[in-house]
Write a protein that holds these residues in place. Structure first.
Motif, PDB file in Angstrom:
ATOM      1  N   ASP A  88       0.806  -1.223   0.000  1.00 20.13           N
ATOM      2  CA  ASP A  88       0.000   0.000   0.000  1.00 20.13           C
ATOM      3  C   ASP A  88       0.838   1.272   0.000  1.00 20.13           C
ATOM      4  N   LYS A  89       0.300   2.295  -0.654  1.00 17.10           N
ATOM      5  CA  LYS A  89       0.920   3.624  -0.588  1.00 17.10           C
ATOM      6  C   LYS A  89       0.500   4.348   0.680  1.00 17.10           C
ATOM      7  N   GLU A  90      -0.722   4.103   1.128  1.00 21.76           N
ATOM      8  CA  GLU A  90      -1.271   4.703   2.344  1.00 21.76           C
ATOM      9  C   GLU A  90      -1.680   3.586   3.305  1.00 21.76           C
ATOM     10  N   PRO A  91      -1.618   3.819   4.611  1.00 26.80           N
ATOM     11  CA  PRO A  91      -2.057   2.805   5.575  1.00 26.80           C
ATOM     12  C   PRO A  91      -3.522   2.429   5.368  1.00 26.80           C
ATOM     13  N   VAL A  92      -3.836   1.141   5.614  1.00 23.71           N
ATOM     14  CA  VAL A  92      -5.213   0.668   5.461  1.00 23.71           C
ATOM     15  C   VAL A  92      -5.975   0.681   6.785  1.00 23.71           C
ATOM     16  N   PHE A  93      -5.265   0.909   7.910  1.00 25.85           N
ATOM     17  CA  PHE A  93      -5.923   1.073   9.202  1.00 25.85           C
ATOM     18  C   PHE A  93      -5.062   1.952  10.102  1.00 25.85           C
TER      19      PHE A  93
END
Length: 82
Positions: free
Chosen positions: A69-74
């Motif tokens: 992921d490029k951004e956190p998912v949680f």
């Protein structure tokens, strides 16, 4: 050197430590999915801690293969609730 604590979907209630390759150090973060070696297979895990402190113990620390992921998912709050 950075180290990541990773949660994997295995029937053991603990996290696993992986080293973060220098090329991925700027991208690693809490809440991101990573692909890691686990036994003879590759698994998707979730980063729950990033540290520059090498864990104690004489076991081999394997390296993260890639960050998904490029951004956190949680977030930390979502993990706490879960």
């Amino acid at each position: 050197m950075l180290y990541a604590e990773v949660l994997l979907a295995v029937p053991v209630g603990e996290s696993w430590t992986y080293s973060v390759p220098d090329a991925q150090a700027s991208a690693i973060a809490f809440g991101k999915r990573v692909i890691v070696p686990f036994g003879k297979r590759k698994m998707t895990g979730y980063v729950i801690l990033v540290s520059d402190q090498k864990p104690e113990g004489g076991y081999e620390i394997r390296s993260i293969d890639r960050i998904v992921d490029k951004e956190p998912v949680f977030t930390p709050e979502q993990l706490r609730i879960a």
